[in-house]
Design an enzyme around this catalytic site. Structure first.
Site, PDB file in Angstrom:
ATOM      1  N   HIS A 194       0.868  -1.186   0.000  1.00  0.00           N
ATOM      2  CA  HIS A 194       0.000   0.000   0.000  1.00  0.00           C
ATOM      3  C   HIS A 194       0.906   1.239   0.000  1.00  0.00           C
ATOM      4  CE1 HIS A 194      -3.691  -2.041   2.088  1.00  0.00           C
ATOM      5  NE2 HIS A 194      -4.025  -1.742   0.849  1.00  0.00           N
ATOM      6  N   CYS A 216      -2.173   2.904   8.935  1.00  0.00           N
ATOM      7  CA  CYS A 216      -3.214   1.942   8.517  1.00  0.00           C
ATOM      8  C   CYS A 216      -4.340   1.877   9.524  1.00  0.00           C
ATOM      9  CB  CYS A 216      -2.670   0.523   8.414  1.00  0.00           C
ATOM     10  SG  CYS A 216      -1.214   0.307   7.455  1.00  0.00           S
TER      11      CYS A 216
HETATM   12  N1  ARG Z   1      -3.557  -7.073   6.615  1.00  0.00           N
HETATM   13  C1  ARG Z   1      -4.015  -5.886   5.960  1.00  0.00           C
HETATM   14  C2  ARG Z   1      -4.014  -6.075   4.464  1.00  0.00           C
HETATM   15  O1  ARG Z   1      -3.163  -6.765   3.980  1.00  0.00           O
HETATM   16  C3  ARG Z   1      -3.172  -4.718   6.365  1.00  0.00           C
HETATM   17  C4  ARG Z   1      -3.670  -3.426   5.834  1.00  0.00           C
HETATM   18  C5  ARG Z   1      -2.799  -2.282   6.190  1.00  0.00           C
HETATM   19  N2  ARG Z   1      -3.363  -1.067   5.787  1.00  0.00           N
HETATM   20  C6  ARG Z   1      -2.743  -0.082   5.153  1.00  0.00           C
HETATM   21  N3  ARG Z   1      -3.373   1.022   4.955  1.00  0.00           N
HETATM   22  N4  ARG Z   1      -1.521  -0.210   4.703  1.00  0.00           N
HETATM   23  O2  ARG Z   1      -4.834  -5.578   3.756  1.00  0.00           O
END
Ligand code: ARG
Length: 273
Positions: free
Chosen positions: A170, A265
């Site tokens: 992300h 996140c």
């Molecule tokens: N386990 C989650 C996923 O893989 C973590 C999300 C983290 N969020 C972020 N905004 N980076 O989607």
């Protein structure tokens, strides 16, 4: 924010997630998650932020990562569409939440993406108000095809950055905007073209995140004024921040790192920050 009542690592949709390593320590890690989340909330409130919460739901362990629920630009909400079936159940909860926030007058309008394109909310969007643009990460989770919808919602140009390292899946794991316009960034996360674009546009305001910090998801931070709230900060990064007039506020978020997440996140910014 959304409390980690049902948070766990029970599936793997990014390289940080290892259910087999979570399971043996499940009880202790859940406690750690609660402690860290409470500390994060307290830290934000101590810095003057007002925290709204989204009720957690059983069977949706990653709902704690509210950054992915939507992206909010100038009080306009674009609801997320998730890449992985494991998280798609969160979409309906997100819609309910934002309709409630709209009814309370905290946001102005709620919009959906066109069919068939994924965009995982603020996880892949950095709203860069001072430059009058948005940065959008695409590849692992969000589709380049979502750019037009984002541009229309945001009413400003959207610059797309391809994410090439699966650990930085992300945009908010590798790019963090500070209040003075500096951008903390993890170079290896971006394509050569994306990195050049960041350099061209940010110039001396581009601050490289040391490798050690990058691998602790330190770039997944939330800047409030001159404070940068993060799950980890090496002495070197602390110094880089201090040189530019920022303080690091470190909160223990290790349990969330096991799911690939950090402070950013766990947080969706609704208004100015
Ligand atoms: N386990 C989650 C996923 O893989 C973590 C999300 C983290 N969020 C972020 N905004 N980076 O989607």
């Amino acid at each position: 924010m959304s409390a980690p009542d049902f948070f766990e690592v029970s599936y793997a949709i990014n390289p940080w997630m290892e259910p087999a390593r979570w399971r043996p320590d499940d009880a202790a890690l859940r406690r750690q998650a609660h402690t860290g989340w409470d500390a994060l909330r307290a830290c934000y409130e101590g810095l003057g932020a007002v925290v709204e919460t989204m009720p957690p739901a059983t069977g949706l362990p990653d709902m704690v990562f509210t950054a992915n629920a939507a992206v909010v630009v100038d009080r306009r909400v674009l609801l997320a569409r998730f890449r992985h079936p494991e998280r798609q159940g969160e979409e309906a909860h997100g819609r309910v939440l934002f309709e409630r926030l709209q009814a309370r007058g905290l946001v102005d309008s709620v919009h959906a993406l066109p069919p068939g394109v994924c965009l995982e909310g603020a996880g892949d969007v950095v709203v860069d108000a001072q430059r009058g643009i948005c940065w959008m990460g695409h590849g692992p989770r969000s589709d380049l095809g979502a750019r037009a919808a984002l541009q229309e919602l945001a009413r400003r140009p959207v610059l797309a950055l391809e994410l090439v390292d699966p650990r930085f899946y992300h945009l908010d794991t590798c790019l963090c905007l500070l209040s003075g316009g500096e951008l903390l960034a993890v170079p290896q996360a971006f394509s050569a073209q994306g990195w050049r674009q960041l350099q061209d546009i940010a110039g001396t305001q581009l601050v490289e995140v040391p490798q050690d910090d990058a691998l602790q998801l330190a770039a997944n931070a939330v800047c409030i004024g001159r404070d940068v709230v993060m799950g980890y900060c090496s002495a070197e990064l602390r110094e880089r921040l201090a040189e530019r007039g920022y303080r690091a506020c470190v909160v223990p978020l290790d349990a969330f790192r096991r799911a690939g997440g950090g402070a950013r996140c766990l947080t969706l910014t609704l208004g100015a920050a």
